[in-house]
Design a protein around this motif. Structure first.
Motif, short mmCIF file in Angstrom:
data_model
loop_
_atom_site.label_atom_id
_atom_site.label_comp_id
_atom_site.label_asym_id
_atom_site.label_seq_id
_atom_site.Cartn_x
_atom_site.Cartn_y
_atom_site.Cartn_z
N ALA A 5 0.83 -1.26 -0.06
CA ALA A 5 0.02 0.00 0.02
C ALA A 5 0.77 1.19 -0.03
CB ALA A 5 -0.99 0.07 1.24
N PHE A 6 2.06 1.31 0.39
CA PHE A 6 2.89 2.20 0.50
C PHE A 6 3.92 2.32 -0.68
CE2 PHE A 6 2.35 1.71 4.88
CZ PHE A 6 1.57 2.81 5.17
N ASN A 7 3.79 1.43 -1.75
CA ASN A 7 4.66 1.28 -2.75
C ASN A 7 6.06 1.32 -2.37
OD1 ASN A 7 4.96 1.14 -5.47
ND2 ASN A 7 4.65 3.41 -6.00
N ILE A 8 6.58 0.51 -1.59
CA ILE A 8 7.93 0.38 -1.15
C ILE A 8 8.65 -0.72 -2.10
CG2 ILE A 8 9.67 -0.13 0.71
CD1 ILE A 8 7.54 0.85 2.63
N PRO A 9 9.74 -0.72 -2.66
CA PRO A 9 10.20 -1.45 -3.45
C PRO A 9 10.63 -2.59 -2.67
CG PRO A 9 11.30 0.61 -3.78
CD PRO A 9 10.38 0.93 -2.62
N ALA A 10 10.60 -3.97 -3.22
CA ALA A 10 10.74 -5.07 -2.52
C ALA A 10 12.09 -5.59 -2.22
CB ALA A 10 10.08 -6.37 -3.33
N GLU A 11 13.17 -4.70 -3.17
CA GLU A 11 14.58 -4.82 -2.99
C GLU A 11 15.12 -4.96 -1.74
OE1 GLU A 11 14.39 -0.88 -4.60
OE2 GLU A 11 13.95 -2.58 -5.45
N THR A 12 16.06 -5.58 -1.25
CA THR A 12 16.78 -5.36 -0.07
C THR A 12 18.20 -5.10 -0.22
OG1 THR A 12 17.67 -7.70 0.05
CG2 THR A 12 15.36 -7.24 1.16
N GLY A 13 18.79 -4.29 0.81
CA GLY A 13 19.83 -3.85 0.67
C GLY A 13 20.32 -2.55 1.34
N PRO A 14 21.34 -1.66 1.20
CA PRO A 14 21.53 -0.78 2.08
C PRO A 14 20.76 0.48 1.88
CG PRO A 14 23.22 -0.87 0.19
CD PRO A 14 22.30 -2.12 0.24
N ALA A 15 20.00 0.68 0.72
CA ALA A 15 19.05 1.50 0.54
C ALA A 15 17.71 1.31 1.18
CB ALA A 15 18.97 1.94 -0.94
N ARG A 16 17.39 0.28 1.52
CA ARG A 16 16.09 -0.11 1.99
C ARG A 16 15.87 0.60 3.43
NH1 ARG A 16 11.25 -2.41 1.24
NH2 ARG A 16 10.42 -3.40 3.02
N PRO A 17 16.63 1.13 4.15
CA PRO A 17 16.06 1.84 5.35
C PRO A 17 15.67 3.26 5.01
CG PRO A 17 18.09 0.74 6.07
CD PRO A 17 17.69 0.51 4.59
N LEU A 18 16.34 3.70 3.90
CA LEU A 18 16.09 5.26 3.47
C LEU A 18 14.52 5.19 2.99
CD1 LEU A 18 19.32 5.93 1.85
CD2 LEU A 18 18.75 6.86 4.14
N PHE A 19 14.26 4.02 2.42
CA PHE A 19 12.74 4.22 1.87
C PHE A 19 11.93 4.13 2.80
CE2 PHE A 19 14.65 1.67 -2.18
CZ PHE A 19 15.24 2.86 -2.68
N THR A 20 12.23 3.92 4.19
CA THR A 20 11.11 3.85 5.14
C THR A 20 10.92 5.26 6.01
OG1 THR A 20 12.48 2.77 6.54
CG2 THR A 20 11.03 1.29 5.26
N LEU A 21 11.87 6.10 5.71
CA LEU A 21 11.58 7.28 6.44
C LEU A 21 10.63 8.28 6.18
CD1 LEU A 21 15.65 8.67 5.84
CD2 LEU A 21 14.49 7.45 7.99
N PRO A 22 9.83 8.74 7.22
CA PRO A 22 8.60 9.33 7.03
C PRO A 22 8.48 10.35 6.01
CG PRO A 22 9.08 9.24 9.42
CD PRO A 22 10.49 8.87 8.55
N LEU A 23 9.32 11.41 5.99
CA LEU A 23 9.43 12.53 5.10
C LEU A 23 10.12 12.30 3.73
CD1 LEU A 23 9.61 15.83 7.33
CD2 LEU A 23 7.61 14.84 6.10
N PHE A 24 11.32 11.79 3.94
CA PHE A 24 12.21 11.63 2.75
C PHE A 24 12.06 10.35 2.10
CE2 PHE A 24 14.51 14.31 6.05
CZ PHE A 24 14.26 15.50 5.16
N GLY A 25 11.20 9.24 2.50
CA GLY A 25 11.40 8.19 1.89
C GLY A 25 10.87 8.14 0.55
N ALA A 26 9.87 8.88 0.25
CA ALA A 26 9.10 9.05 -0.89
C ALA A 26 10.04 9.75 -2.11
CB ALA A 26 7.83 9.80 -1.03
N LEU A 27 11.02 10.78 -1.44
CA LEU A 27 11.87 11.26 -2.52
C LEU A 27 13.04 10.39 -2.73
CD1 LEU A 27 12.04 14.75 -0.59
CD2 LEU A 27 10.97 14.25 -2.68
N PHE A 28 13.43 9.46 -1.69
CA PHE A 28 14.53 8.55 -2.06
C PHE A 28 14.23 7.29 -2.85
CE2 PHE A 28 16.32 9.73 2.13
CZ PHE A 28 17.47 10.57 1.67
N ARG A 29 12.89 6.97 -2.72
CA ARG A 29 12.16 6.29 -3.96
C ARG A 29 12.11 6.75 -5.15
NH1 ARG A 29 8.94 4.64 0.53
NH2 ARG A 29 7.45 6.26 -0.23
#
Length: 86
Positions: A5-29
């Motif tokens: 529902a949040f459209n978070i990519p399924a890949e794992t790796g070092p960038a994964r925690p950045l995608f879950t940040l509240p304000l900046f996650g969408a920008l990193f995605r």
């Protein structure tokens, strides 16, 4: 809600925690999706950082960020006024 529902990519790796940040996650995605959007995302992150600094520290943060742009503007003015064709 699931992660889909949040459209978070399924890949794992070092960038994964950045995608879950509240304000900046969408920008990193968005930055990881297309190379064309990278410059706009960097600009948006800079504006958010300056706005956050102004909220925390007030006018001195705005003055210091404007002071940091002065050398860049001098270089820009010299670049556009340089007589290249003469």
């Amino acid at each position: 809600m699931t992660q889909a529902a949040f459209n978070i990519p399924a890949e794992t790796g070092p960038a994964r925690p950045l995608f879950t940040l509240p304000l900046f996650g969408a920008l990193f995605r968005a930055m990881s999706d297309s190379a064309e959007a990278t410059i706009f995302v960097i600009f948006a992150l800079a504006v958010l950082a300056i706005a956050g600094a102004v909220v925390l520290w007030g006018l001195p943060a705005l003055v210091l960020s404007a002071l940091a742009v002065v050398p860049m503007m001098f270089a820009f003015y010299i670049a556009i006024s340089w007589p290249f064709g003469r």
